[in-house]
Motif scaffolding. Structure first.
Motif, PDB file in Angstrom:
ATOM      1  N   GLU A   1       0.861  -1.174   0.000  1.00 12.15           N
ATOM      2  CA  GLU A   1       0.000   0.000   0.000  1.00 12.15           C
ATOM      3  C   GLU A   1       0.902   1.230   0.000  1.00 12.15           C
ATOM      4  OE1 GLU A   1      -4.329   0.509   1.990  1.00 12.15           O
ATOM      5  OE2 GLU A   1      -2.658   0.350   3.374  1.00 12.15           O
ATOM      6  N   PRO A   2       0.848   2.026  -1.057  1.00 15.69           N
ATOM      7  CA  PRO A   2       1.739   3.189  -1.122  1.00 15.69           C
ATOM      8  C   PRO A   2       1.445   4.195  -0.024  1.00 15.69           C
ATOM      9  CG  PRO A   2       0.221   3.154  -2.998  1.00 15.69           C
ATOM     10  CD  PRO A   2      -0.024   1.908  -2.201  1.00 15.69           C
ATOM     11  N   GLU A   3       2.461   4.937   0.358  1.00 12.61           N
ATOM     12  CA  GLU A   3       2.323   5.925   1.429  1.00 12.61           C
ATOM     13  C   GLU A   3       1.249   6.962   1.107  1.00 12.61           C
ATOM     14  OE1 GLU A   3       4.974   9.239   3.771  1.00 12.61           O
ATOM     15  OE2 GLU A   3       6.018   7.549   2.852  1.00 12.61           O
ATOM     16  N   ALA A   4       1.078   7.247  -0.177  1.00 12.16           N
ATOM     17  CA  ALA A   4       0.032   8.202  -0.566  1.00 12.16           C
ATOM     18  C   ALA A   4      -1.339   7.715  -0.108  1.00 12.16           C
ATOM     19  CB  ALA A   4       0.033   8.397  -2.075  1.00 12.16           C
ATOM     20  N   LEU A   5      -1.506   6.404   0.047  1.00  7.37           N
ATOM     21  CA  LEU A   5      -2.768   5.857   0.534  1.00  7.37           C
ATOM     22  C   LEU A   5      -2.755   5.666   2.045  1.00  7.37           C
ATOM     23  CD1 LEU A   5      -3.602   3.196  -2.205  1.00  7.37           C
ATOM     24  CD2 LEU A   5      -4.363   5.577  -2.042  1.00  7.37           C
ATOM     25  N   THR A   6      -1.689   5.121   2.590  1.00  6.49           N
ATOM     26  CA  THR A   6      -1.650   4.877   4.035  1.00  6.49           C
ATOM     27  C   THR A   6      -1.706   6.178   4.825  1.00  6.49           C
ATOM     28  OG1 THR A   6       0.782   4.815   4.051  1.00  6.49           O
ATOM     29  CG2 THR A   6      -0.365   2.696   3.843  1.00  6.49           C
TER      30      THR A   6
ATOM     31  N   SER B   1      -3.377   8.852   3.809  1.00  8.41           N
ATOM     32  CA  SER B   1      -4.538   9.623   3.365  1.00  8.41           C
ATOM     33  C   SER B   1      -5.777   9.318   4.197  1.00  8.41           C
ATOM     34  CB  SER B   1      -4.827   9.301   1.891  1.00  8.41           C
ATOM     35  OG  SER B   1      -6.053   9.858   1.492  1.00  8.41           O
TER      36      SER B   1
ATOM     37  N   TYR C   1      -8.815   8.568   1.826  1.00  9.99           N
ATOM     38  CA  TYR C   1      -8.782   7.214   1.275  1.00  9.99           C
ATOM     39  C   TYR C   1      -9.227   6.198   2.325  1.00  9.99           C
ATOM     40  CZ  TYR C   1      -6.939   2.720  -0.272  1.00  9.99           C
ATOM     41  OH  TYR C   1      -6.802   1.385  -0.602  1.00  9.99           O
TER      42      TYR C   1
END
Length: 165
Positions: free
Chosen positions: A13-18, A20, A23
């Motif tokens: 899970e990319p940091e942009a998602l974790t 957010s 999200y």
């Protein structure tokens, strides 16, 4: 095997998602909705509109436009929902006395009875998703969610501002 959650340990899970919040809220909303629909049956379309039904119950005769605003829907999206719930016996629309173009929304007597039964199922589901939380943690979570709600309502109510590149 159908219905079994796969092991998510291998999922990156990319940091942009974790990192957010929006999200994570959306993901949890989808999961909560699926579990809600899975456990609560026999009430027609009403479970997915439980929050709306409770708002109508707390605000008998609510203006159709105000109800749409309260649940972040356009009036055109709300009308078919009201029609479905009316056919199922939950709601009724009445003309406002002062202006026949204005529609007021009420729970029917049958809707009141069915909502009382639905509330027991909702409470059971709420217990599942809040399992392990202390009362203080639940208070904090509700407060944080209320702040997010206020932020979003303020943002959506503000005039559109051009985004600079």
């Amino acid at each position: 095997m159908a219905g079994v959650m796969r092991d998510l340990e291998d999922l990156v899970e990319p940091e942009a998602l974790t990192g957010s919040v929006s999200y994570r809220l959306r993901l949890l909303q989808i999961a909560a909705y699926k579990s809600f629909e899975k456990t609560i049956t026999g009430f027609g379309a009403a479970p997915r509109y439980y929050g709306m039904l409770k708002l109508v119950q707390a605000n008998p005769g609510i203006h159709q436009m105000r109800l749409a605003e309260a649940i972040f829907l356009d009036r055109s999206s709300l009308v078919p929902i009201i029609e479905i719930l009316s056919r199922e016996g939950w709601l009724e629309r009445r003309d406002a006395k002062s202006d026949r173009r204005v529609k007021r929304i009420f729970l029917t007597d049958e809707g009141q009875d069915k909502l009382a039964r639905l509330e027991a199922e909702v409470a059971r589901h709420e217990a599942v998703i809040t399992d392990g939380f202390t009362p203080a943690e639940l208070d904090r979570l509700r407060g944080d969610l209320a702040r997010i709600d206020a932020n979003l309502r303020g943002f959506l109510a503000a005039p559109n501002v051009e985004q600079s590149a």
